[in-house]
Design a protein around this motif. Sequence first.
Motif, mmCIF file in Angstrom:
data_model
loop_
_atom_site.group_PDB
_atom_site.id
_atom_site.type_symbol
_atom_site.label_atom_id
_atom_site.label_comp_id
_atom_site.label_asym_id
_atom_site.label_seq_id
_atom_site.Cartn_x
_atom_site.Cartn_y
_atom_site.Cartn_z
ATOM 1 N N VAL A 49 0.831 -1.196 0.000
ATOM 2 C CA VAL A 49 0.000 0.000 0.000
ATOM 3 C C VAL A 49 0.863 1.243 0.000
ATOM 4 O O VAL A 49 1.887 1.293 0.691
ATOM 5 C CB VAL A 49 -0.904 0.031 1.257
ATOM 6 C CG1 VAL A 49 -1.790 1.260 1.265
ATOM 7 C CG2 VAL A 49 -1.725 -1.233 1.362
ATOM 8 N N THR A 50 0.439 2.258 -0.754
ATOM 9 C CA THR A 50 1.066 3.570 -0.699
ATOM 10 C C THR A 50 -0.001 4.614 -0.431
ATOM 11 O O THR A 50 -1.027 4.657 -1.113
ATOM 12 C CB THR A 50 1.799 3.904 -2.019
ATOM 13 O OG1 THR A 50 2.806 2.913 -2.243
ATOM 14 C CG2 THR A 50 2.450 5.280 -1.962
ATOM 15 N N ILE A 51 0.247 5.420 0.595
ATOM 16 C CA ILE A 51 -0.549 6.606 0.894
ATOM 17 C C ILE A 51 0.465 7.727 1.088
ATOM 18 O O ILE A 51 1.310 7.642 1.985
ATOM 19 C CB ILE A 51 -1.414 6.435 2.154
ATOM 20 C CG1 ILE A 51 -2.447 5.327 1.964
ATOM 21 C CG2 ILE A 51 -2.096 7.753 2.510
ATOM 22 C CD1 ILE A 51 -3.293 5.036 3.192
ATOM 23 N N GLY A 52 0.396 8.729 0.238
ATOM 24 C CA GLY A 52 1.374 9.819 0.314
ATOM 25 C C GLY A 52 2.781 9.285 0.151
ATOM 26 O O GLY A 52 3.073 8.554 -0.793
ATOM 27 N N SER A 53 3.653 9.583 1.103
ATOM 28 C CA SER A 53 5.041 9.116 1.025
ATOM 29 C C SER A 53 5.260 7.827 1.818
ATOM 30 O O SER A 53 6.393 7.365 1.944
ATOM 31 C CB SER A 53 5.992 10.210 1.535
ATOM 32 O OG SER A 53 5.715 10.485 2.901
ATOM 33 N N SER A 54 4.197 7.233 2.341
ATOM 34 C CA SER A 54 4.289 6.000 3.137
ATOM 35 C C SER A 54 3.927 4.784 2.295
ATOM 36 O O SER A 54 2.885 4.760 1.648
ATOM 37 C CB SER A 54 3.337 6.068 4.332
ATOM 38 O OG SER A 54 3.632 7.152 5.166
ATOM 39 N N THR A 55 4.799 3.774 2.317
ATOM 40 C CA THR A 55 4.550 2.510 1.627
ATOM 41 C C THR A 55 4.816 1.382 2.614
ATOM 42 O O THR A 55 5.830 1.403 3.317
ATOM 43 C CB THR A 55 5.448 2.358 0.385
ATOM 44 O OG1 THR A 55 5.165 3.430 -0.519
ATOM 45 C CG2 THR A 55 5.226 1.034 -0.326
ATOM 46 N N TRP A 56 3.911 0.406 2.687
ATOM 47 C CA TRP A 56 4.084 -0.715 3.592
ATOM 48 C C TRP A 56 3.305 -1.913 3.059
ATOM 49 O O TRP A 56 2.493 -1.780 2.168
ATOM 50 C CB TRP A 56 3.644 -0.352 5.009
ATOM 51 C CG TRP A 56 2.175 -0.275 5.233
ATOM 52 C CD1 TRP A 56 1.384 -1.215 5.856
ATOM 53 C CD2 TRP A 56 1.281 0.782 4.860
ATOM 54 N NE1 TRP A 56 0.073 -0.794 5.880
ATOM 55 C CE2 TRP A 56 -0.016 0.428 5.279
ATOM 56 C CE3 TRP A 56 1.442 2.006 4.197
ATOM 57 C CZ2 TRP A 56 -1.133 1.232 5.063
ATOM 58 C CZ3 TRP A 56 0.335 2.807 3.985
ATOM 59 C CH2 TRP A 56 -0.927 2.430 4.420
ATOM 60 N N ARG A 57 3.592 -3.078 3.645
ATOM 61 C CA ARG A 57 2.887 -4.309 3.286
ATOM 62 C C ARG A 57 1.938 -4.696 4.414
ATOM 63 O O ARG A 57 2.281 -4.593 5.583
ATOM 64 C CB ARG A 57 3.880 -5.436 3.019
ATOM 65 C CG ARG A 57 4.610 -5.210 1.724
ATOM 66 C CD ARG A 57 5.491 -6.360 1.364
ATOM 67 N NE ARG A 57 6.052 -6.090 0.038
ATOM 68 C CZ ARG A 57 6.559 -7.004 -0.739
ATOM 69 N NH1 ARG A 57 6.614 -8.257 -0.335
ATOM 70 N NH2 ARG A 57 7.034 -6.688 -1.918
ATOM 71 N N THR A 58 0.774 -5.128 4.022
ATOM 72 C CA THR A 58 -0.264 -5.531 4.965
ATOM 73 C C THR A 58 -1.224 -6.443 4.222
ATOM 74 O O THR A 58 -0.861 -7.023 3.203
ATOM 75 C CB THR A 58 -0.973 -4.274 5.562
ATOM 76 O OG1 THR A 58 -1.860 -4.695 6.602
ATOM 77 C CG2 THR A 58 -1.714 -3.478 4.524
ATOM 78 N N SER A 59 -2.440 -6.559 4.703
ATOM 79 C CA SER A 59 -3.465 -7.358 4.033
ATOM 80 C C SER A 59 -4.781 -6.602 4.005
ATOM 81 O O SER A 59 -5.058 -5.784 4.878
ATOM 82 C CB SER A 59 -3.681 -8.688 4.774
ATOM 83 O OG SER A 59 -2.536 -9.493 4.687
ATOM 84 N N LEU A 60 -5.569 -6.899 2.977
ATOM 85 C CA LEU A 60 -6.962 -6.474 2.927
ATOM 86 C C LEU A 60 -7.769 -7.563 3.605
ATOM 87 O O LEU A 60 -7.436 -8.752 3.490
ATOM 88 C CB LEU A 60 -7.438 -6.356 1.474
ATOM 89 C CG LEU A 60 -6.720 -5.389 0.563
ATOM 90 C CD1 LEU A 60 -7.282 -5.515 -0.858
ATOM 91 C CD2 LEU A 60 -6.853 -3.967 1.074
ATOM 92 N N PHE A 61 -8.843 -7.179 4.281
ATOM 93 C CA PHE A 61 -9.688 -8.152 4.960
ATOM 94 C C PHE A 61 -11.129 -7.966 4.517
ATOM 95 O O PHE A 61 -11.609 -6.828 4.443
ATOM 96 C CB PHE A 61 -9.595 -7.976 6.485
ATOM 97 C CG PHE A 61 -8.228 -8.266 7.006
ATOM 98 C CD1 PHE A 61 -7.854 -9.556 7.339
ATOM 99 C CD2 PHE A 61 -7.297 -7.246 7.151
ATOM 100 C CE1 PHE A 61 -6.580 -9.829 7.814
ATOM 101 C CE2 PHE A 61 -6.020 -7.508 7.623
ATOM 102 C CZ PHE A 61 -5.656 -8.798 7.960
ATOM 103 N N PRO A 62 -11.833 -9.065 4.233
ATOM 104 C CA PRO A 62 -13.249 -8.934 3.891
ATOM 105 C C PRO A 62 -14.035 -8.539 5.135
ATOM 106 O O PRO A 62 -13.760 -9.010 6.229
ATOM 107 C CB PRO A 62 -13.635 -10.336 3.412
ATOM 108 C CG PRO A 62 -12.658 -11.248 4.084
ATOM 109 C CD PRO A 62 -11.389 -10.453 4.245
ATOM 110 N N SER A 63 -14.983 -7.637 4.952
ATOM 111 C CA SER A 63 -15.826 -7.204 6.061
ATOM 112 C C SER A 63 -17.294 -7.416 5.679
ATOM 113 O O SER A 63 -17.792 -6.745 4.771
ATOM 114 C CB SER A 63 -15.581 -5.719 6.374
ATOM 115 O OG SER A 63 -16.546 -5.239 7.288
ATOM 116 N N GLY A 64 -17.940 -8.324 6.371
ATOM 117 C CA GLY A 64 -19.357 -8.540 6.142
ATOM 118 C C GLY A 64 -20.168 -7.318 6.524
ATOM 119 O O GLY A 64 -21.143 -6.965 5.868
#
Length: 98
Positions: A49-64
Motif C-alpha cells: 500500500v502507498t498513501i502519500g510518502s508512506s509505503t508498507w505491506r499488509t493485508s486487505l480483509f473482507p468485512s461482512g
Amino acid sequence: MTYSFSAEVWEWRSRTSWYFVSLPGDQADDIEERFGGAAGGFGSIRVEVTIGSSTWRTSLFPSGEEKTYVLPLKKPVRTAEGLEPGSTAVVEVEILTD
C-alpha cells in the motif's frame, strides 16, 4: 494488479481502536473475483500500500459489516500522513501474488 481510490478513514472500536479505509465496491468485487480464491487466513489478501510518502505491506480483509474489503491503517502511517477519522486518504494498493 494495482488499484487506486480515495476513501474516508474510519475507526472501529473494540478493546482498542483500529483505523481503516473501505475499498470501493467495484474494486472489491474485482479483487474478490481475481484473487479471492487464493486468500489467506480470515479471507485476507496480501498487498503493498502507498498513501502519500508512506509505503508498507499488509493485508486487505473482507468485512461482512462493510460489505467490502477493508484496509487497516497503522499508527505510524496515520501520523506521517496526517490521517484522522473523517479525513480522506488517497490510496494505491498493489496485490501481492507471490
